[in-house]
Design an enzyme around this catalytic site. Structure first.
Site, PDB file in Angstrom:
ATOM      1  N   ALA A 108     104.565  81.837  39.748  1.00 41.94           N
ATOM      2  CA  ALA A 108     105.566  82.898  39.771  1.00 41.94           C
ATOM      3  C   ALA A 108     106.698  82.539  38.814  1.00 41.94           C
ATOM      4  CB  ALA A 108     106.101  83.081  41.181  1.00 41.94           C
ATOM      5  N   GLY A 130     101.336  81.344  42.219  1.00 41.47           N
ATOM      6  CA  GLY A 130     100.984  82.760  42.188  1.00 41.47           C
ATOM      7  C   GLY A 130      99.794  83.051  41.299  1.00 41.47           C
ATOM      8  N   GLU A 172      96.847  82.372  43.373  1.00 46.49           N
ATOM      9  CA  GLU A 172      96.750  83.436  44.372  1.00 46.49           C
ATOM     10  C   GLU A 172      96.245  84.737  43.754  1.00 46.49           C
ATOM     11  OE1 GLU A 172     100.207  82.280  47.571  1.00 46.49           O
ATOM     12  OE2 GLU A 172     100.833  82.728  45.528  1.00 46.49           O
ATOM     13  N   GLU A 184     103.787  74.959  45.331  1.00 54.03           N
ATOM     14  CA  GLU A 184     105.070  75.476  45.827  1.00 54.03           C
ATOM     15  C   GLU A 184     105.827  74.454  46.674  1.00 54.03           C
ATOM     16  OE1 GLU A 184     102.392  79.181  45.426  1.00 54.03           O
ATOM     17  OE2 GLU A 184     102.148  77.071  45.997  1.00 54.03           O
TER      18      GLU A 184
END
Length: 259
Positions: A67, A110, A113, A133
């Site tokens: 992200a 992300g 994901e 993370e």
């Protein structure tokens, strides 16, 4: 409006579209604008009868390295709640057509994901996967604890999530996270080749079969079998079912229309 952070290639081969994530300086970090553009592109392609399979890629260095931390670092809990950034991911999940991730380099946080939101993964030898993370004082929030665990099992998922360790393409393949590993110069070509193979199948059957496979993660075995059976029966209302079985008996290649 022309998207800024993705490039859409329609009809790279018949019935196959390709979306390229395009923030190369940021290793395709997934900011809100990129995810919104990706959501909108997938909705358009999902409604396009000339598209049967979608490939998503980054570049050789990164599928997506996570992200956009700069966009989140100063946010409060209420800011994050009100932004509701994961509603975009929920929309992407509803894409009916198969999505193949073509992954080279980093698929982290992300990015990992997003890759797991796709239905199949073709990875280069340089691919690295991880949910780091925890090293930022947070945890995965877009499915990293749930989809990763379902894909690779509790032990490896727990290690990746709690230590932030990256795994190699070979480890990911052995764990069942990806479909195949290819040389880096072929990762996109092989993903498109797989998409092209699927695109020759009956489009309605492909979409309903995808739906049934995904249902296995959301329900009991008995309910899943009931759902599978219902979709199987429904396909006998399609022209493609008649064409497919007739072509089989006539020993010819079927011509599927998606009807």
């Amino acid at each position: 409006m022309q998207p800024e952070f993705i490039i859409i290639h329609q009809q790279v081969v018949p019935y196959v579209a390709h979306i390229q994530l395009n923030r190369p300086k940021e290793l395709n970090a997934l900011n809100l604008q990129l995810m919104g553009e990706l959501r909108d592109a997938l909705k358009l392609l999902d409604a396009d009868d000339q598209v049967r399979v979608i490939v998503i890629s980054g570049n050789e260095k990164a599928f997506a390295a996570g992200a956009d931390i700069k966009q989140m670092a100063e946010k409060s809990a209420m800011d994050m709640y009100n932004t509701d950034q994961f509603s975009t991911w929920d929309t992407i999940k509803k894409t009916k057509k198969p999505i193949i991730a073509a992954v080279s380099g980093f698929a982290l946080g992300g990015g990992c994901e997003l890759m797991m939101l796709c239905d199949m993964v073709v990875a280069s030898e340089t691919a690295r996967f991880g949910q780091p993370e925890i090293k930022l004082g947070v945890m995965p929030g877009a499915g990293g604890t749930q989809r990763l665990t379902r894909a690779v099992g509790k032990a490896l998922a727990m290690e990746m999530v709690l230590t932030g360790r990256f795994i190699t393409a070979q480890e990911a393949f052995q764990a069942g996270l990806i479909n195949r590993i290819v040389p880096v110069e072929l990762f996109l070509q092989e993903a498109i080749k797989l998409a092209q193979e699927i695109a020759t199948m009956a489009p309605l059957a492909v979409k309903m079969a995808k739906e049934a496979v995904l249902k296995a993660f959301d329900t009991t075995l008995d309910e899943g079998l009931h759902f599978e059976r219902k979709n199987f029966y429904l396909l006998f209302a399609s022209e493609d079912q008649k064409e497919g079985m007739q072509a089989f008996m006539e020993k010819r290649t079927p011509s599927f229309k998606g009807k």
